[in-house]
Motif scaffolding. Structure first.
Motif, PDB file in Angstrom:
ATOM      1  N   ASP A   1       0.817  -1.221   0.000  1.00 18.40           N
ATOM      2  CA  ASP A   1       0.000   0.000   0.000  1.00 18.40           C
ATOM      3  C   ASP A   1       0.844   1.262   0.000  1.00 18.40           C
ATOM      4  O   ASP A   1       0.306   2.367  -0.055  1.00 18.40           O
TER       5      ASP A   1
ATOM      6  N   LEU B   1      -4.734  -0.678   5.336  1.00 18.70           N
ATOM      7  CA  LEU B   1      -3.346  -0.455   5.740  1.00 18.70           C
ATOM      8  C   LEU B   1      -3.189  -0.506   7.260  1.00 18.70           C
ATOM      9  O   LEU B   1      -2.299  -1.179   7.771  1.00 18.70           O
TER      10      LEU B   1
ATOM     11  N   ARG C   1       0.215   3.745  -2.800  1.00 17.83           N
ATOM     12  CA  ARG C   1      -1.105   4.382  -2.674  1.00 17.83           C
ATOM     13  C   ARG C   1      -1.061   5.496  -1.630  1.00 17.83           C
ATOM     14  O   ARG C   1      -1.731   6.516  -1.779  1.00 17.83           O
ATOM     15  N   VAL C   2      -0.267   5.301  -0.574  1.00 18.14           N
ATOM     16  CA  VAL C   2      -0.121   6.358   0.437  1.00 18.14           C
ATOM     17  C   VAL C   2       0.590   7.560  -0.188  1.00 18.14           C
ATOM     18  O   VAL C   2       0.202   8.712   0.040  1.00 18.14           O
TER      19      VAL C   2
ATOM     20  N   THR D   1      -6.482   3.913   1.495  1.00 14.12           N
ATOM     21  CA  THR D   1      -5.869   2.627   1.876  1.00 14.12           C
ATOM     22  C   THR D   1      -6.592   2.107   3.119  1.00 14.12           C
ATOM     23  O   THR D   1      -6.057   2.162   4.227  1.00 14.12           O
TER      24      THR D   1
END
Length: 58
Positions: free
Chosen positions: A14, A27, A17-18, A24
């Motif tokens: 993830d 996460l 994506r962060v 997320t």
């Protein structure tokens, strides 16, 4: 240790994506399971270590 590595890998996936500020939702859960499994591993190892002055029963 498999839980630590598995959920750590899921959390690491993830990362991009962060960085892109995308959602997320899993996460936090993945990180908590990974850290919790690591802490449980440390507790088990600490209990398994012999204590000074205490001889183990054979």
């Amino acid at each position: 240790m498999l839980l630590v590595m598995g959920f750590g890998a899921l959390a690491a996936l993830d990362g991009p994506r962060v960085a892109e500020d995308l959602p997320t939702p899993m996460l936090g859960i993945n990180e908590r399971i990974s850290v919790g499994a690591y802490l449980l591993w440390v507790i088990v190892l600490a209990l398994a270590l012999p204590r000074p002055g205490h001889e183990r029963a054979r």
